[in-house]
Design an enzyme around this catalytic site. Structure first.
Site, PDB file in Angstrom:
ATOM      1  N   LEU A   1       0.841  -1.189   0.000  1.00 54.51           N
ATOM      2  CA  LEU A   1       0.000   0.000   0.000  1.00 54.51           C
ATOM      3  C   LEU A   1       0.881   1.245   0.000  1.00 54.51           C
ATOM      4  CD1 LEU A   1      -2.664  -1.151   2.634  1.00 54.51           C
ATOM      5  CD2 LEU A   1      -2.514  -1.659   0.180  1.00 54.51           C
TER       6      LEU A   1
ATOM      7  N   GLY B   1      -0.845   6.754   0.176  1.00 47.72           N
ATOM      8  CA  GLY B   1      -1.072   7.834   1.133  1.00 47.72           C
ATOM      9  C   GLY B   1      -0.328   9.109   0.773  1.00 47.72           C
TER      10      GLY B   1
ATOM     11  N   GLY C   1      -9.013   4.636   2.946  1.00 48.38           N
ATOM     12  CA  GLY C   1      -8.651   3.650   3.952  1.00 48.38           C
ATOM     13  C   GLY C   1      -7.915   2.461   3.380  1.00 48.38           C
TER      14      GLY C   1
ATOM     15  N   ARG D   1      36.262  13.405  -9.751  1.00 47.04           N
ATOM     16  CA  ARG D   1      34.953  13.671 -10.306  1.00 47.04           C
ATOM     17  C   ARG D   1      34.592  12.588 -11.333  1.00 47.04           C
ATOM     18  NH1 ARG D   1      35.480  19.662 -12.295  1.00 47.04           N
ATOM     19  NH2 ARG D   1      33.396  19.186 -13.115  1.00 47.04           N
TER      20      ARG D   1
ATOM     21  N   HIS E   1      50.319  17.037  -5.905  1.00 42.78           N
ATOM     22  CA  HIS E   1      49.653  18.053  -5.109  1.00 42.78           C
ATOM     23  C   HIS E   1      49.280  19.279  -5.938  1.00 42.78           C
ATOM     24  CE1 HIS E   1      54.048  17.674  -3.710  1.00 42.78           C
ATOM     25  NE2 HIS E   1      54.067  18.293  -4.861  1.00 42.78           N
TER      26      HIS E   1
ATOM     27  N   TYR F   1      39.224  24.085 -21.341  1.00 42.59           N
ATOM     28  CA  TYR F   1      37.966  24.730 -21.735  1.00 42.59           C
ATOM     29  C   TYR F   1      38.245  26.121 -22.298  1.00 42.59           C
ATOM     30  CZ  TYR F   1      33.109  26.362 -21.116  1.00 42.59           C
ATOM     31  OH  TYR F   1      31.836  26.850 -21.304  1.00 42.59           O
TER      32      TYR F   1
END
Length: 461
Positions: free
Chosen positions: A8, A11, A77, A332, A362, A386
């Site tokens: 169910l 709700g 119900g 990423r 680093h 980019y």
């Protein structure tokens, strides 16, 4: 015997105070309704039907291929909700388990035990019950001398003797399928809420001479229903403890299991050690003999064996065997770190492959690049990928050396065994065995100090 499961999930969940449909709130990486469906799958049912209403399309998207669906037009119900599945189930022989989509902690073992008890007892209805430490607010199970269920008494309706009972209704039932739908058609809505209650089926069956029993499960915590954010947090904590304990049984060490947040689909090999305040989410796989330190976050990533991750973030990334990263570095999506490679501190890698035994020590950004094996990338190197419109790719060959502070402006190809001098800005290809130097020559100005206006300031002497 045929088995069916009805979940169910229609709700509104107004107490969640959320734009998100209630059963789609997540517990340890899965929506609540997915947890219930997975438990249902563990019973090998012939059919799973999810009853939807509000947010129907969203639930269907999440459960696509895992469930059939019935639609409850109005939320009238629990009895009305089960009746919505009548077109798919009404005339079938077998047993039907009914559960709710906001109870994510139920296990396949519990559902299987309920089916087994129902079948062995010859019941027409079997209620899943539990002993509650504090039964206030729950429906109490009232039995006869033979252990059969007479009725379920709600908190507001019970006598002092009935309310002293600590066996409660968990909201999960198993029914003879055909008898269930016969009884549902007799359920009325003459109550304060004007709703059709599934629990009324028990009284209808008992009066018709059918046997109504119960199965008491040992772990009350499984029955926790989530109706607000407080219960959601409680369910998450219980589920997290269950997940972490299962990993520990399989040979994973947790320094502080209470602060290790591991999603349910995560796989971890034995002899791996996980410190506190670690988050591992999604479909992440971690091999054996790894070490994950505090403040690491790993999402949908694949980690090999003998890998060390020190206070770093990985998202949709891959680290092969015998690699390490951190502290404070970020892999990423589509970052691939090949066997034996070293990624140091404050390094960001995106959509790039770092070859075997290469070192990015680093303060470096590597984006849209393929680096070969045995390469050294000096401190402060930037792969500039980019131009404001498009992303471009860089290739660096095996055994190359990139000096500190270099800027590699894509697209360029740096061949095997080549060198880039420190602080160079590279805009052209570098041939094999060549060294590229792209910086201004140093000029020294003799005795320049004494020509400065500040030279007579004692603080500067």
């Amino acid at each position: 015997m045929n088995k069916y499961v009805v979940i169910l999930a229609a709700g509104k969940g107004t107490r969640m105070k959320s734009q998100l449909y209630k059963v789609l709130h997540k517990v340890c990486g899965k929506t609540m309704v997915e947890h219930v469906v997975n438990a249902a799958k563990g019973t090998n049912p012939d059919k799973i039907i999810t009853v939807v209403g509000n947010g129907a399309d969203s639930v269907k998207d999440v459960l696509a291929g895992q469930s059939d669906f019935a639609f409850q037009e109005q939320q009238l119900g629990t009895g009305d909700a089960v009746l919505a599945a009548s077109d798919l189930l009404e005339n079938l022989d077998g047993s039907t388990l009914v559960a709710t989509g906001d109870t994510p902690l139920f296990t396949a073992e519990t559902f299987n035990n309920l089916f087994k008890k129902h079948e062995e007892s010859g019941n027409s209805a079997t209620v899943l019950t539990a002993k509650a430490p504090n039964p206030f607010g729950y429906g109490r199970i009232i039995r006869d001398e033979d252990g059969n269920v007479l009725r379920i008494v709600e908190q507001k309706d019970g006598t002092p003797e009935e309310l002293a009972v600590d066996e409660i209704n968990t909201g999960v039932f198993c029914f003879d399928n055909k008898e269930l739908f016969k009884a549902l058609k007799q359920v009325g809505n003459d109550n304060a809420q004007g709703e059709y209650y599934l629990t009324d089926v028990l009284e209808i069956m008992r009066k018709a001479g059918h046997k109504v029993g119960a199965y008491e499960m040992p772990d009350f915590s499984e029955s926790l229903g989530v109706n607000d954010r407080i219960a959601l947090a409680q369910a998450t904590k219980i589920m997290q403890r269950r997940i972490n304990e299962e990993h520990m049984k399989n040979g994973v060490s947790f320094i502080d299991p209470d602060t290790a947040y591991i999603d349910s689909d995560v796989k971890i090999g034995n002899d791996t050690v996980i410190e506190g305040n670690v988050v591992i989410k999604g479909n992440t796989e971690i091999g054996s003999d790894c070490y994950i330190t505090n403040s690491s976050r790993i999402v949908d990533s694949k980690i090999g064996n003998h890998v060390t991750i020190t206070s770093s973030t990985l998202q949709e990334a891959q680290m092969d065997d015998n690699t390490d990263i951190g502290p404070n570095s970020h892999l990423r999506p589509k970052a691939v770190i090949r066997k034996g490679a070293h990624i140091g501190n404050f390094v960001e890698i995106k959509k790039a492959e770092i070859g075997e035994n290469s070192k990015v020590g680093h303060l470096t950004y590597v984006g849209d690049a393929t680096l070969g094996k045995d390469i050294n990338i000096g401190c402060g190197t930037i792969f500039s990928n980019y131009d404001g419109v498009k992303k471009f790719h860089t290739n660096v060959g095996d055994h190359s050396f990139i000096g500190a502070g270099a800027t590699i402006i894509a697209p360029v190809n740096i061949a095997d065994h080549s060198f880039v001098a420190a602080d160079s800005t590279i805009t052209k290809d570098v041939a094999r065995y060549d060294m590229a130097i792209a910086r201004g020559r140093q000029t020294n100005k003799p005795d320049y100090w004494h020509k400065l206006p500040l030279s007579k300031d004692k603080e500067w002497e």
